[in-house]
Write an enzyme that holds these catalytic residues in place. Structure first.
Site, PDB file in Angstrom:
ATOM      1  N   HIS A   1       0.803  -1.226   0.000  1.00  0.00           N
ATOM      2  CA  HIS A   1       0.000   0.000   0.000  1.00  0.00           C
ATOM      3  C   HIS A   1       0.841   1.285   0.000  1.00  0.00           C
ATOM      4  O   HIS A   1       0.741   2.127   0.874  1.00  0.00           O
ATOM      5  CB  HIS A   1      -1.106   0.031   1.060  1.00  0.00           C
TER       6      HIS A   1
ATOM      7  N   HIS B   1      -3.489 -10.131  14.692  1.00  0.00           N
ATOM      8  CA  HIS B   1      -3.751  -8.958  13.841  1.00  0.00           C
ATOM      9  C   HIS B   1      -4.517  -9.421  12.607  1.00  0.00           C
ATOM     10  O   HIS B   1      -4.180 -10.439  12.008  1.00  0.00           O
ATOM     11  CB  HIS B   1      -2.406  -8.328  13.460  1.00  0.00           C
TER      12      HIS B   1
ATOM     13  N   GLU C   1      -5.163  -7.645   9.669  1.00  0.00           N
ATOM     14  CA  GLU C   1      -4.861  -7.168   8.310  1.00  0.00           C
ATOM     15  C   GLU C   1      -4.600  -8.386   7.408  1.00  0.00           C
ATOM     16  O   GLU C   1      -3.991  -9.379   7.846  1.00  0.00           O
ATOM     17  CB  GLU C   1      -3.665  -6.202   8.316  1.00  0.00           C
TER      18      GLU C   1
ATOM     19  N   ASP D   1      -2.582  -9.401   5.271  1.00  0.00           N
ATOM     20  CA  ASP D   1      -1.266 -10.037   5.086  1.00  0.00           C
ATOM     21  C   ASP D   1      -1.021 -11.098   6.169  1.00  0.00           C
ATOM     22  O   ASP D   1      -0.136 -11.944   6.023  1.00  0.00           O
ATOM     23  CB  ASP D   1      -0.118  -9.012   5.055  1.00  0.00           C
TER      24      ASP D   1
ATOM     25  N   HIS E   1      -0.677  -2.505  14.575  1.00  0.00           N
ATOM     26  CA  HIS E   1      -0.813  -1.472  13.582  1.00  0.00           C
ATOM     27  C   HIS E   1      -2.275  -1.060  13.325  1.00  0.00           C
ATOM     28  O   HIS E   1      -2.532  -0.020  12.732  1.00  0.00           O
ATOM     29  CB  HIS E   1      -0.139  -2.034  12.317  1.00  0.00           C
TER      30      HIS E   1
ATOM     31  N   ASP F   1       2.831  -6.898  14.105  1.00  0.00           N
ATOM     32  CA  ASP F   1       3.502  -5.930  13.229  1.00  0.00           C
ATOM     33  C   ASP F   1       4.632  -5.178  13.935  1.00  0.00           C
ATOM     34  O   ASP F   1       5.422  -4.494  13.272  1.00  0.00           O
ATOM     35  CB  ASP F   1       2.488  -4.895  12.714  1.00  0.00           C
TER      36      ASP F   1
ATOM     37  N   TYR G   1      10.618   0.501   7.888  1.00  0.00           N
ATOM     38  CA  TYR G   1       9.314  -0.042   8.307  1.00  0.00           C
ATOM     39  C   TYR G   1       8.665   0.898   9.324  1.00  0.00           C
ATOM     40  O   TYR G   1       7.494   1.260   9.210  1.00  0.00           O
ATOM     41  CB  TYR G   1       9.581  -1.423   8.902  1.00  0.00           C
TER      42      TYR G   1
ATOM     43  N   HIS H   1       6.846  -9.867  10.501  1.00  0.00           N
ATOM     44  CA  HIS H   1       7.537  -9.589   9.242  1.00  0.00           C
ATOM     45  C   HIS H   1       9.037  -9.580   9.510  1.00  0.00           C
ATOM     46  O   HIS H   1       9.506  -8.932  10.450  1.00  0.00           O
ATOM     47  CB  HIS H   1       7.175  -8.203   8.688  1.00  0.00           C
TER      48      HIS H   1
HETATM   49 FE1  FEO Z   1      -0.747  -4.433   9.645  1.00  0.00          FE
HETATM   50 FE2  FEO Z   1       1.574  -6.768   8.570  1.00  0.00          FE
HETATM   51  O1  FEO Z   1      -0.103  -5.948   8.749  1.00  0.00           O
END
Ligand code: FEO
Length: 398
Positions: free
Chosen positions: A25, A79, A81, A83, A146, A165, A193, A226
């Protein structure tokens, strides 16, 4: 077949490496990323997080190296989201867990995304604990790190923090631990990041770090969702977050510019002269060759932002509007700023850049310099003076 990745005794990394993603994004993930998930084998076998939908097979493959997915008892969603939760519906069908553990906002977000009221939700709040057998998981809600649903899972006996995150990096690697990769490249990705994803949540991060300190949690390892696992000296990234969230700036300025016929570029180089003469470390970033997420990474630890754009159709050039829109959303704190640009006849760009910087709470240290058409030597002198003034203002504060 690759061997399973054991993070600690009976705790496995079972995530996926995405070598090819190049955009997140608006963030340029030019070195890919990973979607980490972790499997604790205990009386209650527990999967912490899933992965992006396209990587469900990698997740299942990595779980099968350890256990049959149908034997998993608990699924924790730190989380929502996509991903991390994109493969949740398929994993729920495969696992059919006894409990789907999430925060209160997590339950709402899961239902909003997947429209399944019938899943076996177990809602947990900060401080709640669930025993897996020999392990205890304590949950810590981390709203807006996040998303509102985000939480950390802390494995008490191991002193391991599964941080969703938090503390992540978008960097695809074959290695899984921070002590296996180049430390400065790792820190660059962690900084990028933070700068691009978490800057706007800095006040909340400051509160979270204080709360975690008050809880007295020992941390021997940090497992972000991540990038690399912080196994060696995990507190280095906590200390970095403390500094980044306070937005501690260096004696540094970033000149960001776009140019039409090189006049604004000439002005940028003159501003650079003035800044260097003042003893301020300076980065010159041409918007035609630098991605917005790399520019924001440089701005992250800079005290001053100097923006240059010629006037086009009574406005600024489109790439300048893009970076200003992006920067405004990230809400950087404690920055100084100024603007410059060439113009043909109307010359609104400097005023408009100043206006957006003020809306972004950047403190203007100069009304700006605008020069008609091609700069003269005297005109460039005004730009050098602008650089000197910004340099002096930076040095007065850093
Ligand atoms: Fe807020 Fe890695 O997603």
């Amino acid at each position: 077949m690759r061997t399973k990745v054991e993070v600690a005794e009976d705790l496995y990394w079972v995530g996926a490496v995405d070598w090819n993603v190049r955009d997140f994004h608006g963030y340029s993930t030019y070195k890919g990323t990973t979607y980490n998930a972790f499997l604790a084998v205990d009386d209650k076998i527990t999967l912490f997080d899933t992965v992006k939908k396209d990587f469900k097979n990698d997740l299942v493959h990595n779980i099968r190296k350890v256990v049959d997915p149908a034997k998993i008892d608990y699924l924790v969603v730190n989380h929502v989201e996509p991903d991390h939760s994109g493969s949740l519906p398929e994993m729920m069908d495969l696992i059919k867990p006894e409990k789907l553990i999430c925060s209160p906002r997590g339950k709402k977000a899961i239902i909003d995304h997947y429209h399944r009221e019938d899943w076996p939700y177990e809602v947990v709040k900060t401080g709640d604990e669930i025993s897996l057998g020999k392990r205890t998981v304590q949950f810590i809600e981390t709203r807006m790190i996040h998303w509102p649903d985000s939480m950390f899972s802390y494995l008490k006996e191991d002193a391991i923090l599964i941080a969703s995150d938090g503390f992540g990096q978008h960097w695809a690697t074959s290695e899984r631990f921070n002590d296996e990769v180049d430390a400065s490249e790792l820190m660059h990705h962690a900084t990028k990041y933070y700068a691009n994803i978490l800057t706007c949540y800095s006040p909340l991060i400051r509160k979270l770090l204080a709360a975690v300190q008050d809880m007295g949690l020992e941390i021997k390892m940090i497992l972000p969702d991540h990038g690399l696992i912080w196994r060696d000296n995990p507190m280095q990234i906590v200390q970095a977050y403390d500094e980044w969230s306070r937005q501690v700036a260096k004696r540094k300025a970033v000149i960001v510019y776009d140019t039409m016929w090189h006049s604004t570029e000439m002005m940028a180089r003159a501003v650079e002269d003035g800044l260097i003469e003042s003893g301020v470390s300076t980065k010159l970033m041409d918007l035609s060759v630098n991605h917005r997420s790399d520019i924001v990474t440089e701005i992250h630890d800079a005290k001053a932002i100097v923006l240059g754009s010629p006037t086009l159709n009574n406005g600024m050039l489109p790439r300048m509007a893009d970076i200003l829109h992006y920067l405004k959303g990230l809400r950087p704190e404690n920055k100084l700023g100024a603007a410059f640009g060439s113009y043909g006849w109307s010359g609104e760009a400097v005023k408009l850049m100043n206006q957006i910087m003020e809306e972004t709470k950047v403190k203007l240290v100069h009304p700006g310099v605008k020069l008609q058409h091609v700069p003269t030597h005297e005109g460039l002198g005004k730009c050098v003076d602008l650089g000197r003034e910004i340099g002096a203002a930076v040095k007065a504060e850093v």
